[in-house]
Scaffold this active site. Sequence first.
Site, short mmCIF file in Angstrom:
data_model
loop_
_atom_site.label_atom_id
_atom_site.label_comp_id
_atom_site.label_asym_id
_atom_site.label_seq_id
_atom_site.Cartn_x
_atom_site.Cartn_y
_atom_site.Cartn_z
N ASP A 128 25.55 -73.99 -19.44
CA ASP A 128 24.87 -73.07 -18.54
C ASP A 128 23.79 -72.37 -19.35
O ASP A 128 24.09 -71.80 -20.41
CB ASP A 128 25.86 -72.06 -17.97
CG ASP A 128 25.27 -71.18 -16.89
OD1 ASP A 128 24.37 -71.65 -16.16
OD2 ASP A 128 25.71 -70.03 -16.76
N ARG A 141 25.67 -81.38 -17.10
CA ARG A 141 25.91 -80.34 -16.10
C ARG A 141 25.78 -80.92 -14.70
O ARG A 141 24.78 -81.55 -14.36
CB ARG A 141 24.92 -79.19 -16.28
CG ARG A 141 24.90 -78.15 -15.16
CD ARG A 141 25.99 -77.11 -15.33
NE ARG A 141 26.07 -76.20 -14.21
CZ ARG A 141 25.58 -74.97 -14.19
NH1 ARG A 141 24.92 -74.50 -15.23
NH2 ARG A 141 25.74 -74.19 -13.14
N ASP A 175 20.78 -69.56 -18.82
CA ASP A 175 20.22 -68.56 -17.89
C ASP A 175 19.10 -67.78 -18.56
O ASP A 175 19.28 -67.29 -19.68
CB ASP A 175 21.30 -67.56 -17.46
CG ASP A 175 22.36 -68.13 -16.56
OD1 ASP A 175 22.02 -69.02 -15.75
OD2 ASP A 175 23.51 -67.70 -16.64
#
Length: 167
Positions: free
Chosen positions: A95, A83, A97
Amino acid sequence: MTTAYIGLGSNLNDPIRQLRAALAALEQLPESDLKQVSGAYSSAAVGPGRQPDYLNAVVQIDTRLPAQRLLGLLQDIERNQGRVRTIRWGARSLDLDILLYGEERIDTPDLTVPHPALGERNFVLYPLADICGTNFVLPDGTDLGTLISRCPRNELLNTGLQLQPSS
């Protein structure tokens, strides 16, 4: 232990491999146990320019890690999987989160929990419902079913893929 829910997404570098590698890394988090994994969902990219579709999932972990430390470790996993943060909402290899962290509400410059866009993202709500069910109540008192009813499925596709870590 605090129950946390983490959203996973990838649209670069073999997304299914990226998500499986992320699951393996999440299993290795200190003071944490990976409890549940949703199915994988395919969704159109949200962000600038033309991007490949995303593969998304949600996991439940039980952890003793403080939220800020958990965030740092998740960002380490992202970096380890290639990333690079250059364009906001740009294509990415991975990703991760923090969607929910127990009943806590956190608002710091680098972490907002519950995730501020949680109620607007079908690619988060539907996998979260796979794990929690639609009667699950968020810290603000809203049940997941209500949020889902306001957030149409549109092109979101349950791929039928059951994610397992690539140990």
